[in-house]
Design a protein around this motif. Structure first.
Motif, PDB file in Angstrom:
ATOM      1  N   VAL A 122       8.090   5.266   1.734  1.00 46.79           N
ATOM      2  CA  VAL A 122       7.010   4.510   2.391  1.00 46.79           C
ATOM      3  C   VAL A 122       5.828   4.556   1.333  1.00 46.79           C
ATOM      4  CG1 VAL A 122       5.831   4.512   4.607  1.00 46.79           C
ATOM      5  CG2 VAL A 122       8.058   4.977   4.560  1.00 46.79           C
ATOM      6  N   PRO A 123       5.206   3.822   1.207  1.00 49.91           N
ATOM      7  CA  PRO A 123       3.906   3.754   0.569  1.00 49.91           C
ATOM      8  C   PRO A 123       2.855   4.442   1.436  1.00 49.91           C
ATOM      9  CG  PRO A 123       4.163   1.279   1.155  1.00 49.91           C
ATOM     10  CD  PRO A 123       5.542   2.178   1.828  1.00 49.91           C
ATOM     11  N   ARG A 124       1.872   5.030   0.491  1.00 49.03           N
ATOM     12  CA  ARG A 124       0.978   5.865   1.233  1.00 49.03           C
ATOM     13  C   ARG A 124      -0.504   5.267   0.796  1.00 49.03           C
ATOM     14  NH1 ARG A 124       2.523  11.281   2.914  1.00 49.03           N
ATOM     15  NH2 ARG A 124       4.624  11.505   2.843  1.00 49.03           N
ATOM     16  N   THR A 125      -1.553   5.709   1.724  1.00 48.33           N
ATOM     17  CA  THR A 125      -2.823   5.278   1.365  1.00 48.33           C
ATOM     18  C   THR A 125      -3.395   6.238   0.500  1.00 48.33           C
ATOM     19  OG1 THR A 125      -3.830   6.741   3.135  1.00 48.33           O
ATOM     20  CG2 THR A 125      -3.253   4.604   3.706  1.00 48.33           C
ATOM     21  N   ASP A 126      -4.706   5.995  -0.221  1.00 51.03           N
ATOM     22  CA  ASP A 126      -5.241   6.726  -1.159  1.00 51.03           C
ATOM     23  C   ASP A 126      -5.441   8.257  -0.720  1.00 51.03           C
ATOM     24  OD1 ASP A 126      -5.431   4.756  -3.103  1.00 51.03           O
ATOM     25  OD2 ASP A 126      -7.457   4.100  -2.472  1.00 51.03           O
ATOM     26  N   SER A 127      -5.608   8.192   0.704  1.00 46.27           N
ATOM     27  CA  SER A 127      -5.828   9.631   1.326  1.00 46.27           C
ATOM     28  C   SER A 127      -4.526  10.288   1.637  1.00 46.27           C
ATOM     29  CB  SER A 127      -6.756   9.301   2.502  1.00 46.27           C
ATOM     30  OG  SER A 127      -6.234   8.408   3.447  1.00 46.27           O
ATOM     31  N   GLY A 128      -3.351   9.497   1.458  1.00 45.01           N
ATOM     32  CA  GLY A 128      -2.031  10.239   1.468  1.00 45.01           C
ATOM     33  C   GLY A 128      -1.408   9.978   3.056  1.00 45.01           C
ATOM     34  N   TYR A 129      -1.868   9.134   3.544  1.00 47.76           N
ATOM     35  CA  TYR A 129      -1.263   8.808   4.937  1.00 47.76           C
ATOM     36  C   TYR A 129       0.091   7.703   4.756  1.00 47.76           C
ATOM     37  CZ  TYR A 129      -5.202  11.004   7.170  1.00 47.76           C
ATOM     38  OH  TYR A 129      -5.725  12.031   7.736  1.00 47.76           O
ATOM     39  N   ARG A 130       0.968   7.713   5.281  1.00 46.15           N
ATOM     40  CA  ARG A 130       2.076   6.643   5.319  1.00 46.15           C
ATOM     41  C   ARG A 130       1.616   5.532   5.965  1.00 46.15           C
ATOM     42  NH1 ARG A 130       4.603  11.877   6.288  1.00 46.15           N
ATOM     43  NH2 ARG A 130       6.251  12.348   5.564  1.00 46.15           N
ATOM     44  N   GLN A 131       2.174   4.511   5.258  1.00 47.32           N
ATOM     45  CA  GLN A 131       1.800   3.192   5.861  1.00 47.32           C
ATOM     46  C   GLN A 131       3.339   2.481   5.995  1.00 47.32           C
ATOM     47  OE1 GLN A 131      -1.484   1.640   6.327  1.00 47.32           O
ATOM     48  NE2 GLN A 131      -1.480   3.522   6.556  1.00 47.32           N
ATOM     49  N   TYR A 132       3.644   2.167   7.282  1.00 42.74           N
ATOM     50  CA  TYR A 132       4.856   1.492   7.719  1.00 42.74           C
ATOM     51  C   TYR A 132       4.623  -0.029   7.878  1.00 42.74           C
ATOM     52  CZ  TYR A 132       6.247   6.401   8.146  1.00 42.74           C
ATOM     53  OH  TYR A 132       6.212   7.825   8.005  1.00 42.74           O
ATOM     54  N   ASP A 133       5.693  -0.759   7.570  1.00 40.21           N
ATOM     55  CA  ASP A 133       5.657  -2.318   7.686  1.00 40.21           C
ATOM     56  C   ASP A 133       6.781  -2.436   8.717  1.00 40.21           C
ATOM     57  OD1 ASP A 133       8.311  -2.162   6.488  1.00 40.21           O
ATOM     58  OD2 ASP A 133       7.594  -3.025   4.739  1.00 40.21           O
ATOM     59  N   GLU A 134       6.651  -3.795   9.192  1.00 39.79           N
ATOM     60  CA  GLU A 134       7.729  -4.121  10.173  1.00 39.79           C
ATOM     61  C   GLU A 134       9.394  -3.990   9.774  1.00 39.79           C
ATOM     62  OE1 GLU A 134       8.804  -5.401  13.801  1.00 39.79           O
ATOM     63  OE2 GLU A 134       6.760  -4.966  13.423  1.00 39.79           O
ATOM     64  N   ALA A 135       9.480  -4.100   8.611  1.00 38.09           N
ATOM     65  CA  ALA A 135      10.871  -3.977   8.203  1.00 38.09           C
ATOM     66  C   ALA A 135      11.320  -2.431   8.392  1.00 38.09           C
ATOM     67  CB  ALA A 135      10.982  -4.172   6.695  1.00 38.09           C
ATOM     68  N   THR A 136      10.522  -1.360   8.242  1.00 39.04           N
ATOM     69  CA  THR A 136      10.748  -0.105   8.392  1.00 39.04           C
ATOM     70  C   THR A 136      10.784   0.095   9.909  1.00 39.04           C
ATOM     71  OG1 THR A 136       9.635   0.392   6.351  1.00 39.04           O
ATOM     72  CG2 THR A 136      10.120   2.152   7.865  1.00 39.04           C
ATOM     73  N   VAL A 137      10.045  -0.266  10.745  1.00 41.96           N
ATOM     74  CA  VAL A 137      10.147  -0.184  12.265  1.00 41.96           C
ATOM     75  C   VAL A 137      11.517  -0.717  12.769  1.00 41.96           C
ATOM     76  CG1 VAL A 137       9.188  -0.890  14.346  1.00 41.96           C
ATOM     77  CG2 VAL A 137       7.565  -0.326  12.411  1.00 41.96           C
ATOM     78  N   HIS A 138      11.911  -1.895  11.983  1.00 40.45           N
ATOM     79  CA  HIS A 138      13.053  -2.337  12.484  1.00 40.45           C
ATOM     80  C   HIS A 138      14.297  -1.562  12.111  1.00 40.45           C
ATOM     81  CE1 HIS A 138      15.555  -5.857  13.749  1.00 40.45           C
ATOM     82  NE2 HIS A 138      16.145  -6.017  12.865  1.00 40.45           N
ATOM     83  N   THR A 139      14.109  -0.810  11.045  1.00 36.94           N
ATOM     84  CA  THR A 139      15.176   0.078  10.504  1.00 36.94           C
ATOM     85  C   THR A 139      15.171   1.418  11.451  1.00 36.94           C
ATOM     86  OG1 THR A 139      15.118  -0.654   8.162  1.00 36.94           O
ATOM     87  CG2 THR A 139      15.767   1.316   8.590  1.00 36.94           C
ATOM     88  N   LEU A 140      14.035   1.716  11.899  1.00 38.52           N
ATOM     89  CA  LEU A 140      14.125   2.718  12.871  1.00 38.52           C
ATOM     90  C   LEU A 140      14.604   2.461  14.249  1.00 38.52           C
ATOM     91  CD1 LEU A 140      10.391   4.020  11.956  1.00 38.52           C
ATOM     92  CD2 LEU A 140      12.404   5.373  11.657  1.00 38.52           C
ATOM     93  N   ARG A 141      14.368   1.278  14.669  1.00 40.21           N
ATOM     94  CA  ARG A 141      14.925   0.629  15.873  1.00 40.21           C
ATOM     95  C   ARG A 141      16.542   0.788  15.610  1.00 40.21           C
ATOM     96  NH1 ARG A 141      10.951  -4.060  16.151  1.00 40.21           N
ATOM     97  NH2 ARG A 141       9.182  -3.248  17.234  1.00 40.21           N
ATOM     98  N   PHE A 142      17.059   0.335  14.930  1.00 39.72           N
ATOM     99  CA  PHE A 142      18.221   0.324  14.190  1.00 39.72           C
ATOM    100  C   PHE A 142      18.820   1.790  14.383  1.00 39.72           C
ATOM    101  CE2 PHE A 142      22.005   0.703  11.490  1.00 39.72           C
ATOM    102  CZ  PHE A 142      22.773  -0.428  11.685  1.00 39.72           C
ATOM    103  N   ILE A 143      18.256   2.638  13.881  1.00 41.05           N
ATOM    104  CA  ILE A 143      18.597   4.171  13.939  1.00 41.05           C
ATOM    105  C   ILE A 143      18.535   4.639  14.974  1.00 41.05           C
ATOM    106  CG2 ILE A 143      17.941   6.485  13.144  1.00 41.05           C
ATOM    107  CD1 ILE A 143      16.792   5.154  10.405  1.00 41.05           C
TER     108      ILE A 143
END
Length: 139
Positions: free
Chosen positions: A34-55
């Motif tokens: 997962v990409p991170r912001t300059d300050s180190g926070y994870r940034q999630y997109d809809e595809a990742t959320v869809h994968t999380l729902r699958f899991i």
């Protein structure tokens, strides 16, 4: 609605998967990096959320992490063979049936032992006798 760049809290809310489990799935490699912001926070997109729902759904159905990893690979592989998916599902269903039968046997044993226990002030107890490896008494 574009959800590109949501934080872990929002991803957790949208997927019904806790932030702790999201981090765990990421560490296991079930999620893409997962990409991170300059300050180190994870940034999630809809595809990742869809994968999380699958899991989450796979976990709700009792699949283990190795099975989920395989299912995710099949889900992402457009050249997959549905027979592979069906085989995994049927193997899991058979395992669930075996575990159900084992639990029913445990339930019957416990009910039998509890029926044989007087449940009064006496110290003798067939439940404890059975747990200790002795023969349960039913007098």
């Amino acid at each position: 609605m574009e959800t590109e760049g949501m934080n872990i809290g929002e991803a957790a809310k949208q997927s019904a998967v806790s932030a702790k489990m999201i981090r765990h799935y990421e560490e296991l490699g079930l999620l893409p990096k997962v990409p991170r912001t300059d300050s180190g926070y994870r940034q999630y997109d809809e595809a990742t959320v869809h994968t999380l729902r699958f899991i989450r759904r796979a976990r709700d159905l009792g699949f283990g992490l190795p099975e989920i990893e395989t299912l995710l690979g099949l889900w992402h592989n457009r050249r997959r063979s549905s027979k592979d998916v069906k085989r995994i599902a049927l193997e899991h269903a058979a395992d669930l049936q075996r575990r159900i039968e084992e639990m029913r046997a445990m339930q019957r044993t416990l009910q039998h032992l509890a029926h044989g226990c007087h449940g009064d002030e006496r110290p003798d107890c067939p439940i404890l006798d059975d747990l200790a490896g002795g023969r349960a008494t039913t007098d």
